[in-house]
Design a protein around this motif. Structure first.
Motif, PDB file in Angstrom:
ATOM      1  N   SER A 101      -1.480   8.581   7.692  1.00 19.38           N
ATOM      2  CA  SER A 101      -0.096   7.741   7.796  1.00 19.38           C
ATOM      3  C   SER A 101      -0.186   5.836   9.019  1.00 19.38           C
ATOM      4  O   SER A 101      -0.806   6.688   9.876  1.00 19.38           O
ATOM      5  CB  SER A 101       0.863   8.426   8.214  1.00 19.38           C
ATOM      6  OG  SER A 101       1.425   8.842   9.219  1.00 19.38           O
ATOM      7  N   TYR A 170      -2.716  12.833  -0.892  1.00 17.22           N
ATOM      8  CA  TYR A 170      -2.547  11.983   0.012  1.00 17.22           C
ATOM      9  C   TYR A 170      -1.430  13.013   0.987  1.00 17.22           C
ATOM     10  O   TYR A 170      -2.208  12.632   2.382  1.00 17.22           O
ATOM     11  CB  TYR A 170      -0.578  11.336  -0.533  1.00 17.22           C
ATOM     12  CG  TYR A 170      -0.848  10.342  -1.480  1.00 17.22           C
ATOM     13  CD1 TYR A 170      -1.464   9.308  -1.092  1.00 17.22           C
ATOM     14  CD2 TYR A 170      -0.448  10.090  -2.725  1.00 17.22           C
ATOM     15  CE1 TYR A 170      -1.799   8.098  -1.904  1.00 17.22           C
ATOM     16  CE2 TYR A 170      -0.849   9.667  -3.393  1.00 17.22           C
ATOM     17  CZ  TYR A 170      -1.451   8.073  -3.139  1.00 17.22           C
ATOM     18  OH  TYR A 170      -1.223   7.495  -4.369  1.00 17.22           O
ATOM     19  N   GLY A 174      -4.779  11.015   2.590  1.00 17.32           N
ATOM     20  CA  GLY A 174      -3.807  10.139   3.199  1.00 17.32           C
ATOM     21  C   GLY A 174      -4.323   9.267   1.227  1.00 17.32           C
ATOM     22  O   GLY A 174      -3.697   7.952   1.878  1.00 17.32           O
ATOM     23  N   GLU A 325      -2.544   0.494   3.303  1.00 19.65           N
ATOM     24  CA  GLU A 325      -1.195  -0.228   3.630  1.00 19.65           C
ATOM     25  C   GLU A 325      -0.775  -0.920   2.714  1.00 19.65           C
ATOM     26  O   GLU A 325       0.449  -1.072   1.420  1.00 19.65           O
ATOM     27  CB  GLU A 325      -0.359  -0.196   5.098  1.00 19.65           C
ATOM     28  CG  GLU A 325       0.975   0.787   4.467  1.00 19.65           C
ATOM     29  CD  GLU A 325       1.701   1.133   5.589  1.00 19.65           C
ATOM     30  OE1 GLU A 325       1.349   0.008   6.610  1.00 19.65           O
ATOM     31  OE2 GLU A 325       2.124   2.440   5.995  1.00 19.65           O
TER      32      GLU A 325
END
Length: 335
Positions: A101, A170, A174, A325
């Motif tokens: 993240s 995830y 990720g 992102e």
């Protein structure tokens, strides 16, 4: 000159090219130990490459003669490993991505900065000969101002690849194709074309894979320079094709496909360079030469000795993860 003493953390899929590279650098680097979570995999890796097994990560950190750690563990473990290494004043070379993240990735970079240790990231494609030639064209003005920059990555991974625990999730990785495969080409894109101001994107998991994260992503970009851009990335394109990077400049167009660089100048000249190395674009992810890893490791060791930043830094990796992102911002499944 005293050899730089490095410990390896992790003995999984990514460890082999590093091991081969380190053995070629044995005149300047000494592998003092390997640690990992799987005793069987650790023993096999260490015996295959002739490296000693360390008692534990704590033992590595408590050894004042160890200069740096090479972290090849899963992405979701990176922050905690780097925090401990930085606290012990060990330099860190970290396999991409920084972590799973942005919050954890930013913390990973900050702890090294606060501790005053070097953080390098394994973006080995920066050291491939064709990429180096493309970088020179982009930075020395040969191509002129860049009007367009794009990445087209059509790779293949069979379902068996994603059946491995944690792959394409995830929680461990990720994300999918962007964080695990395309991240290398996206690093080159930002390195040569600069930061991105606008992103319009879509991601999907195709019917060809059963996995949590995306195996397809596309994006239209506007760079801060005003240049246009485009990204297409997938691991659902059987049997897999060399990735492509395009730079269109005022003076001509550069097309890099795998290790094949062609430059078409507006005055009629055509330059061509072929690097035979592959990038693992098909069903065999590790089907590539370790030469770029060797050159990356050599640069990292030199950065420690010369007290300078390595060519691929934590800040470079943050730029890429921020772009990823933004591309995945509308993915509802992303936590």
């Amino acid at each position: 000159m005293r050899k730089t003493r490095i410990a390896i953390v992790g003995a999984g899929l990514a460890a082999t090219p590093h091991a081969l590279a380190l053995k070629e650098l044995n005149d300047e680097v000494q592998v003092v130990g390997v640690v990992g979570r799987s005793p069987e995999r650790l023993k096999h890796f260490a015996s295959t490459h002739g490296f000693p097994v360390s008692e534990s990560f704590d033992a590595v950190l408590n050894d004042r003669s160890v200069d740096a750690v090479l972290v090849l563990a899963p992405p979701n473990t990176h922050l905690e490993l780097v925090e401990r290494a930085a606290a012990a004043r060990k330099h860190v070379l970290l396999e991409k991505p920084l972590d799973i993240s942005m919050t954890r990735a930013e913390r990973t970079v900050q702890v090294c900065r606060d501790a005053g240790v070097r953080l390098g990231v394994v973006f080995q494609n920066r050291f491939r000969p064709a990429v180096q030639r493309l970088a020179a064209l982009a930075t020395n003005g040969t191509l002129g101002p860049i009007a367009f920059a794009g990445v087209d990555l059509r790779w293949w991974r069979p379902q068996s690849y994603y059946d491995e625990p944690g792959r394409g999730t995830y929680a461990r990785d990720g994300g999918g194709v962007l964080m695990t495969q395309a991240i290398h080409s996206l690093d080159i894109l930002l390195w040569l074309a600069g930061d991105v101001s606008e992103v319009v994107a879509a991601t999907a998991t195709t019917a060809l894979h059963s996995m949590e994260a995306e195996d397809f992503a596309s994006a239209a970009l506007t760079f801060e320079s005003g240049a246009a851009g485009q990204i297409l990335a997938t691991t659902a394109a059987f049997p897999g094709f060399p990735e492509r990077i395009d730079l269109i400049g005022e003076n001509g167009t550069a097309v890099l496909e795998g290790g094949h660089l062609r430059v078409f100048f507006r005055d009629g000249r055509v330059d061509e360079f072929k690097d035979p190395s592959s990038s693992g674009f098909g069903a065999k992810p590790m089907d590539f030469s370790h030469t770029a890893h060797r050159d990356l490791l050599k640069d990292f060791v030199a950065a420690i000795r010369e007290d300078r930043a390595p060519l691929a830094t934590g800040d470079d990796a943050l730029r890429v993860q921020r772009l990823i992102e933004r591309i995945t911002a509308n993915t509802e499944r992303r936590p």
